[in-house]
Design a protein around this motif. Structure first.
Motif, short mmCIF file in Angstrom:
data_model
loop_
_atom_site.label_atom_id
_atom_site.label_comp_id
_atom_site.label_asym_id
_atom_site.label_seq_id
_atom_site.Cartn_x
_atom_site.Cartn_y
_atom_site.Cartn_z
N THR A 13 35.21 43.25 31.41
CA THR A 13 35.36 41.89 31.95
C THR A 13 36.69 41.29 31.51
N GLN A 14 37.03 41.48 30.22
CA GLN A 14 38.31 40.94 29.73
C GLN A 14 39.49 41.60 30.44
N PHE A 15 39.36 42.91 30.64
CA PHE A 15 40.45 43.64 31.30
C PHE A 15 40.64 43.15 32.74
N VAL A 16 39.52 42.98 33.47
CA VAL A 16 39.60 42.53 34.86
C VAL A 16 40.19 41.13 34.93
N ARG A 17 39.75 40.26 34.02
CA ARG A 17 40.26 38.89 34.02
C ARG A 17 41.74 38.85 33.66
N LEU A 18 42.16 39.73 32.76
CA LEU A 18 43.57 39.78 32.38
C LEU A 18 44.43 40.17 33.58
N MET A 74 44.59 43.83 66.58
CA MET A 74 45.67 42.86 66.69
C MET A 74 46.63 43.00 65.50
N THR A 75 47.92 42.82 65.75
CA THR A 75 48.93 42.79 64.69
C THR A 75 49.14 41.35 64.25
N VAL A 76 49.06 41.12 62.92
CA VAL A 76 49.12 39.74 62.41
C VAL A 76 50.00 39.68 61.17
N ARG A 77 50.40 38.47 60.84
CA ARG A 77 51.02 38.18 59.55
C ARG A 77 50.01 37.36 58.75
N ALA A 78 49.65 37.86 57.57
CA ALA A 78 48.68 37.19 56.71
C ALA A 78 49.40 36.62 55.49
N VAL A 79 49.11 35.36 55.19
CA VAL A 79 49.72 34.67 54.04
C VAL A 79 48.63 34.39 53.02
N GLY A 80 48.84 34.82 51.78
CA GLY A 80 47.81 34.59 50.77
C GLY A 80 48.21 35.11 49.41
N ARG A 81 47.19 35.27 48.53
CA ARG A 81 47.41 35.72 47.16
C ARG A 81 46.44 36.85 46.84
N PRO A 82 46.89 37.84 46.08
CA PRO A 82 45.98 38.92 45.67
C PRO A 82 45.08 38.46 44.53
N ARG A 83 43.83 38.94 44.52
CA ARG A 83 42.88 38.61 43.46
C ARG A 83 42.07 39.86 43.09
N LEU A 84 41.65 39.91 41.82
CA LEU A 84 40.76 40.98 41.34
C LEU A 84 39.50 40.30 40.82
N ARG A 85 38.37 40.53 41.48
CA ARG A 85 37.12 39.86 41.14
C ARG A 85 36.44 40.54 39.94
N ASP A 86 35.41 39.86 39.40
CA ASP A 86 34.74 40.33 38.19
C ASP A 86 34.19 41.74 38.32
N LYS A 87 33.75 42.12 39.50
CA LYS A 87 33.20 43.45 39.69
C LYS A 87 34.26 44.48 40.06
N GLY A 88 35.52 44.13 39.83
CA GLY A 88 36.60 45.07 40.06
C GLY A 88 37.02 45.19 41.50
N PHE A 89 36.60 44.24 42.36
CA PHE A 89 36.93 44.29 43.78
C PHE A 89 38.26 43.58 44.03
N PHE A 90 39.26 44.33 44.49
CA PHE A 90 40.58 43.78 44.78
C PHE A 90 40.60 43.28 46.23
N SER A 91 41.10 42.06 46.43
CA SER A 91 41.17 41.53 47.80
C SER A 91 42.39 40.63 47.93
N PHE A 92 42.76 40.41 49.18
CA PHE A 92 43.88 39.52 49.52
C PHE A 92 43.24 38.24 50.06
N VAL A 93 43.26 37.14 49.27
CA VAL A 93 42.65 35.87 49.65
C VAL A 93 43.66 35.10 50.49
N LEU A 94 43.31 34.86 51.75
CA LEU A 94 44.28 34.34 52.71
C LEU A 94 44.26 32.82 52.82
N GLU A 95 45.42 32.30 53.17
CA GLU A 95 45.58 30.88 53.48
C GLU A 95 45.84 30.66 54.96
#
Length: 376
Positions: A13-18, A74-95
């Motif tokens: 958990t500490q590693f993922v949060r770091l 469809m081809t798109v441009r996505a604007v957002g920030r990368p995140r790593l969740r507690d269960k180790g799931f990496f995702s791109f959180v979009l705005e």
């Protein structure tokens, strides 16, 4: 211990949060790719995979933040920030997500058009007529657009004395939808005694016209409290905002033509009403010879109504004449060569000028020039 250095061990958990804290500090990114596995979960969350030929990343955002219609491929441009969740799931959180390329833009346009049509936003029975003789209109466009000058030129040629409240906005670009929404809200709630709203811009590519295809803008047009006419570029350019409007103009100039009738049209209507009056009176009187006095009274009432309508139109037409404009306190000033002065900058000190009034004229010499704040 690694290379002789003691290092405290981290929990998972500490590693993922770091790692996530390091990603949060990342300044975000704009990523282009192809949409795959697009889904809407419980009507609240949007998920899809953004991929290219070699890599893929999972994307996530709330439904309310998605301003366009998407589908796989469809081809798109996505604007957002990368995140790593507690269960180790990496995702791109979009705005924000924007379709790229003519094909993707066209497909997003068609998807949104079908959705709004299914909701009834374009239905004919929702359309309201424009007022017959508007006195105050709200004009929404860019002051730098040719559409602004074209609209005012046609409007002034057809009818004088109309109050135009101008609301400047961008008509394309990232901030254009927000500005258009603010202007529509102001026209509907802040301006007093507005008879109609006019929303116009010049033509352009599908990408240029995206603000007029923005879902929030289209819904704001459809929900306008005042009758609204929308005109975009050339007849081949059709935007969703036009389909949602009460009246669609083929061009900005056509918007002015639809809003106010020309002097010739008014004169033609007066002649038509006069002819109709003659025919109606003649027909009614012929039939009335064999009728009772009640029918004669009815005819007189109808004649009075037609005469009042005719008198109203005559008064309006007369009020539009140059002579009436002069009687209201206006004047026409010409230079020595006969050209009309419209700006102080066009006359030089010492020039001889002639001013025509309602009764007579004045000859003057320019001794000084003063400019209004708007002319600077």
């Amino acid at each position: 211990m690694t290379d002789g250095i003691d290092r405290p061990a981290l929990t998972v958990t500490q590693f993922v949060r770091l790692i996530d804290e390091a990603l949060v500090a990342f300044d975000g990114a704009d990523v282009e790719g192809e949409v795959a596995e697009y889904r809407v979960i419980h009507g609240k969350w949007v998920t899809f995979t953004l991929k290219d030929e070699r890599s893929a990343v999972g994307c996530f955002m709330p439904v309310w933040q998605l301003k366009v219609q998407l589908e796989d491929g469809m081809t798109v441009r996505a604007v957002g920030r990368p995140r790593l969740r507690d269960k180790g799931f990496f995702s791109f959180v979009l705005e924000a997500v924007t379709p790229l390329g003519e094909g993707s833009l066209k497909r997003a346009f068609e998807l949104l058009k079908k959705q709004l049509a299914d909701e009834g936003l374009f239905a004919a029975d929702r359309k309201r007529p424009l007022p017959r003789f508007p006195q105050h209109v709200a004009l929404i466009t860019s002051r730098d657009a040719a559409a602004y000058a074209d609209f005012l030129k046609v409007l002034q040629h057809r009818q004088g004395g109309l109050t135009v409240s101008f609301l400047h906005t961008q008509v394309q670009g990232e901030d254009a939808p927000r500005q258009l929404l603010a202007a529509l809200e102001a026209a509907n709630t802040q301006l007093q005694e507005v008879d109609a709203i006019v929303l116009i811009r010049g033509g352009g590519s599908l990408e240029d016209l995206q603000a007029f295809n923005d879902e929030q803008v289209v819904r704001a047009v459809a929900s306008s409290r005042m009758p609204i006419v929308v005109g975009v570029g050339h007849e081949r350019d059709v935007c969703l905002a036009e389909l949602a409007a009460d009246v669609r103009a083929s061009t900005p100039s056509n918007a002015a033509e639809l809003l106010v009738r020309s002097r010739e049209e008014l004169a033609l209507e007066i002649r038509h009403m006069r002819t109709q009056l003659v025919y109606r009176v003649r027909d009614r009187l012929t039939a009335g010879r064999a009728t009772s006095k009640r029918l004669v009274d009815i005819l007189r009432g109808q004649v009075r109504g037609l005469q009042q309508g005719l008198a109203q139109l005559v008064r309006i037409l007369r009020s539009l004449s140059p002579e009436q404009t002069l009687r209201r306190g206006y004047s026409i000033t010409r230079k020595a060569d006969g050209s009309i002065l419209t700006r102080a900058a066009d006359a030089a000190e010492g020039d001889e000028i002639t001013t025509r009034l309602a009764n007579g004229s004045l000859r003057s010499t320019v001794t000084a020039r003063h400019y209004s704040a708007a002319a600077k």
